[in-house]
Structures are given as C-alpha cells and as structure tokens.
Design a protein around this motif. Structure first.
Motif, PDB file in Angstrom:
ATOM      1  N   ALA A 138       0.825  -1.204   0.000  1.00 39.89           N
ATOM      2  CA  ALA A 138       0.000   0.000   0.000  1.00 39.89           C
ATOM      3  C   ALA A 138       0.856   1.248   0.000  1.00 39.89           C
ATOM      4  N   ALA A 139       1.967   1.195   0.758  1.00 43.54           N
ATOM      5  CA  ALA A 139       2.866   2.349   0.772  1.00 43.54           C
ATOM      6  C   ALA A 139       3.530   2.542  -0.581  1.00 43.54           C
ATOM      7  N   GLU A 140       3.815   1.408  -1.269  1.00 46.97           N
ATOM      8  CA  GLU A 140       4.414   1.510  -2.599  1.00 46.97           C
ATOM      9  C   GLU A 140       3.477   2.202  -3.574  1.00 46.97           C
ATOM     10  N   ASP A 141       2.156   1.900  -3.447  1.00 42.14           N
ATOM     11  CA  ASP A 141       1.187   2.455  -4.374  1.00 42.14           C
ATOM     12  C   ASP A 141       0.925   3.930  -4.133  1.00 42.14           C
ATOM     13  N   GLN A 142       1.201   4.441  -2.942  1.00 40.64           N
ATOM     14  CA  GLN A 142       0.924   5.834  -2.655  1.00 40.64           C
ATOM     15  C   GLN A 142       1.971   6.732  -3.312  1.00 40.64           C
ATOM     16  N   PRO A 143       1.572   7.907  -3.835  1.00 45.61           N
ATOM     17  CA  PRO A 143       2.547   8.822  -4.447  1.00 45.61           C
ATOM     18  C   PRO A 143       3.553   9.304  -3.422  1.00 45.61           C
ATOM     19  N   GLN A 144       4.828   9.268  -3.796  1.00 52.05           N
ATOM     20  CA  GLN A 144       5.875   9.655  -2.877  1.00 52.05           C
ATOM     21  C   GLN A 144       5.888  11.150  -2.629  1.00 52.05           C
ATOM     22  N   GLY A 145       5.744  11.924  -3.687  1.00 49.87           N
ATOM     23  CA  GLY A 145       5.674  13.364  -3.522  1.00 49.87           C
ATOM     24  C   GLY A 145       7.004  13.980  -3.141  1.00 49.87           C
ATOM     25  N   PHE A 146       6.954  15.219  -2.692  1.00 50.03           N
ATOM     26  CA  PHE A 146       8.122  15.975  -2.303  1.00 50.03           C
ATOM     27  C   PHE A 146       7.898  16.573  -0.923  1.00 50.03           C
ATOM     28  N   PRO A 147       8.938  16.679  -0.113  1.00 47.41           N
ATOM     29  CA  PRO A 147       8.778  17.344   1.189  1.00 47.41           C
ATOM     30  C   PRO A 147       8.376  18.801   1.006  1.00 47.41           C
ATOM     31  N   GLY A 148       7.242  19.167   1.575  1.00 44.75           N
ATOM     32  CA  GLY A 148       6.771  20.541   1.468  1.00 44.75           C
ATOM     33  C   GLY A 148       6.241  20.920   0.116  1.00 44.75           C
ATOM     34  N   GLY A 149       6.124  19.943  -0.801  1.00 43.86           N
ATOM     35  CA  GLY A 149       5.671  20.242  -2.147  1.00 43.86           C
ATOM     36  C   GLY A 149       4.472  19.405  -2.527  1.00 43.86           C
ATOM     37  N   PRO A 150       4.235  19.204  -3.817  1.00 44.79           N
ATOM     38  CA  PRO A 150       3.065  18.438  -4.257  1.00 44.79           C
ATOM     39  C   PRO A 150       3.187  16.971  -3.873  1.00 44.79           C
ATOM     40  N   SER A 151       2.079  16.356  -3.514  1.00 45.37           N
ATOM     41  CA  SER A 151       2.080  14.937  -3.163  1.00 45.37           C
ATOM     42  C   SER A 151       2.218  14.055  -4.394  1.00 45.37           C
ATOM     43  N   GLY A 152       1.865  14.584  -5.542  1.00 44.99           N
ATOM     44  CA  GLY A 152       2.009  13.846  -6.786  1.00 44.99           C
ATOM     45  C   GLY A 152       2.474  14.773  -7.894  1.00 44.99           C
ATOM     46  N   PRO A 153       3.377  14.341  -8.758  1.00 48.17           N
ATOM     47  CA  PRO A 153       3.927  15.212  -9.814  1.00 48.17           C
ATOM     48  C   PRO A 153       3.114  15.224 -11.094  1.00 48.17           C
ATOM     49  N   SER A 154       1.813  14.932 -11.019  1.00 49.97           N
ATOM     50  CA  SER A 154       1.013  14.868 -12.242  1.00 49.97           C
ATOM     51  C   SER A 154       0.793  16.245 -12.857  1.00 49.97           C
ATOM     52  N   VAL A 155       0.778  17.302 -12.039  1.00 47.06           N
ATOM     53  CA  VAL A 155       0.576  18.661 -12.551  1.00 47.06           C
ATOM     54  C   VAL A 155       1.908  19.399 -12.640  1.00 47.06           C
ATOM     55  N   LEU A 156       2.611  19.498 -11.516  1.00 45.64           N
ATOM     56  CA  LEU A 156       3.919  20.165 -11.500  1.00 45.64           C
ATOM     57  C   LEU A 156       4.982  19.146 -11.885  1.00 45.64           C
TER      58      LEU A 156
END
Length: 310
Positions: free
Chosen positions: A78-96
């Motif tokens: 489940a943790a693998e499937d969750q988006p890793q994201g960036f510290p203090g930034g977007p949770s997923g890079p789909s937009v940025l």
C-alpha cells in the motif's frame, strides 16, 4: 476567432522546451516518504518469538490468528502504491511535472542555488531616445509608443527574485501562500497600454537565407552586412546594438520608413520579446513590421502573453 499559433514554432520553442534548466543541477526526488519508512521498519522488526508456532498435528492449511493479524506485506504494498511526492511540495507530480528541477525544491531541502541574474533593457531604450520628428507619426500609428516609457533601469531584486521563484511553467501562475495568481490580458492592457483585441500575426519558421533577405529588404542593409550579423549571432538573431546603429544610419540618409522599422524592432527586442541573452533577439519579429499601416491592427498584448508563457 484570431489565430494564436505560430510564434513559438517560429522561434523553435514551446512548453516542452526546457533550456531554462540546462544550467541548473539535476534534482533527485526523495526515495521514500516518511510513512513508507515507518511501515518498513515495523515490518522488518517483528519479533518472531512472540508468535506461537502452529501445531504440526493441525491442518497444515490452517494459519494461526496471530499471524493473520500482521499485514506486513500488505502495508508495504500500500505504501508503494501511494505517491511519494516531495517534502513541502506536491504529493504527486502529475501537474507540476518539473518540480524536481524547480528552485522551490532546492529551497525546501536546503540546497545551495544559483544566484538569479536580472537583466533590464531600460538604459538601451533611453539611449535610443524618442523617435526623430520625421517618424513620430509612423511610430504613433503602430500603437507601440507606450513601450517607450514602460522600461525601468533597476528594480527591487529581492521582490523580483521572490516572484520568479514562485512561478511555475506548467500552470503559468504564481503559487503564493494566498493561492494562485496569474497574469491576464487585462493586466497587460492596463500596464503596457497595448491592444488585446485584433489580429495576430502568423509567424512562420525562417530559413537563414529568408532572414538575410528580410533584413536587406526592410532595413536596407547590404547582404554582406546582414549575413555577417546573423552568423555572428548564431543564425536567426541580430544584436540590439546593430539595430541601434542601423536606425541612426537610416535617419542620416533620410530613409524614414526603414528608420521607423529599425526603431520599432529595437523597441520590441528591448521590451515585449526580450530573452535571456540580454543582447540579441530573433529576426522573425521584423516580419510584423513589413507594412506599418497594418501594425496597429495586431493584438500585441496577446503576443506578449504568449511569448511570456512560452
């Protein structure tokens, strides 16, 4: 509906162009989130001694309840499937999508970033001065006269740097603590006093020979001079100082239409279509000045916004 395509293609740039980040160090995204790390530690440090061993006489397919209550593998997946994201930034890079290369990522991780280089063409515009009386009417008829007074020599470097670091190319907006902020056509019209309604010139990609011929026909320079200038500036570009000198020569010779084109080309290169080089600009903009009687029909405010976004 006006045509809004062609400028980026003529310049060879677009939203996919990433030359602004060529000199920036490559960033690495975090390999795992804090939550994933916690799950991994919990799963790897289970004391097997507290788990009762199954009775060999029981059904081998029967699993003790204590073992069933430990979803170690399930939590890890489940943790693998969750988006890793960036510290203090977007949770997923789909937009940025280029956040890893953005200065905000360096600021958050405490990495040293390059100093922002600010360039202003205000002094170049002031050194050229206002148009000579013989071409004042031609310049005013194009609707570009407000650009003469819109440049500044210096500004608040800290304020400009802060706004640049808040700008994201993917969304064409500033990401501020109060929300997103973008530049609109109404802003362009109010600040630069340029028309935002009208025709948009259809810029076409130029070949080197076409660029040289355009300089010869519209600025009345020799083919040798035009070719030498384009070669020095790497093909389809000319220097602002070279156009400044052409303007003075055309004024001395009394070639007022060519002088007006040179003046406007220099003005556009210093304001609306400035680039990172701070010394030269693309020849393709001269095509929009071929017929000065049609120049005022163009929606220059729209072209300004398109150039900034690209």
């Amino acid at each position: 509906m006006v045509r809004t395509r062609g400028l980026g293609r003529a310049l060879g740039v677009g939203r996919g162009d990433r030359d602004d980040f060529d000199d920036a160090p490559q960033r690495r995204r975090p390999t795992a989130s804090a939550r994933r790390q916690r799950v991994a530690v919990t799963a790897d440090h289970i004391d097997e001694s507290v788990i009762p061993a199954p009775d060999v006489q029981d059904d081998p397919m029967e699993v003790p309840a204590a073992v069933e209550d430990i979803p170690a593998d399930t939590s890890a997946e489940a943790a693998e499937d969750q988006p890793q994201g960036f510290p203090g930034g977007p949770s997923g890079p789909s937009v940025l999508t280029v956040y890893a290369d953005h200065v905000a990522c360096s600021v958050w991780t405490g990495e040293e970033r390059l100093e922002l280089k600010l360039s202003s063409h205000g002094r170049k515009v002031h050194s050229l001065g206002r148009p000579v009386p013989a071409i004042e009417g031609l310049i005013a008829g194009t609707g570009l006269s407000p650009l003469i007074a819109c440049s500044i020599d210096t500004g608040d470097r800290g304020l400009l740097s802060a706004f640049v670091e808040r700008w994201h190319r993917e969304t064409s907006s500033f990401h501020l603590p109060v929300g997103e902020l973008t530049i609109t056509l109404d802003d362009v019209s109010s600040l630069l006093h340029l028309p935002v309604i009208g025709d948009l010139h259809a810029f076409e990609p130029l070949h080197l020979d076409d660029a040289v011929q355009m300089l010869v026909d519209l600025l009345m320079v020799s083919p040798e001079s035009a070719r030498a200038e384009t070669v020095q500036c790497r093909r389809l570009y000319v220097r602002l100082q070279w156009v400044h000198d052409i303007y003075q020569c055309r004024c001395q010779a009394g070639h007022w239409t060519a002088a007006a084109r040179a003046y406007l080309l220099h003005l556009l290169g210093c304001t609306l279509f400035a680039n990172k080089s701070a010394t030269n600009f693309h020849v393709v903009y001269l095509e929009a000045l071929r017929d000065l009687s049609k120049t005022e029909r163009y929606a220059w405010g729209v072209a300004t916004l398109v150039h900034m976004y690209d």
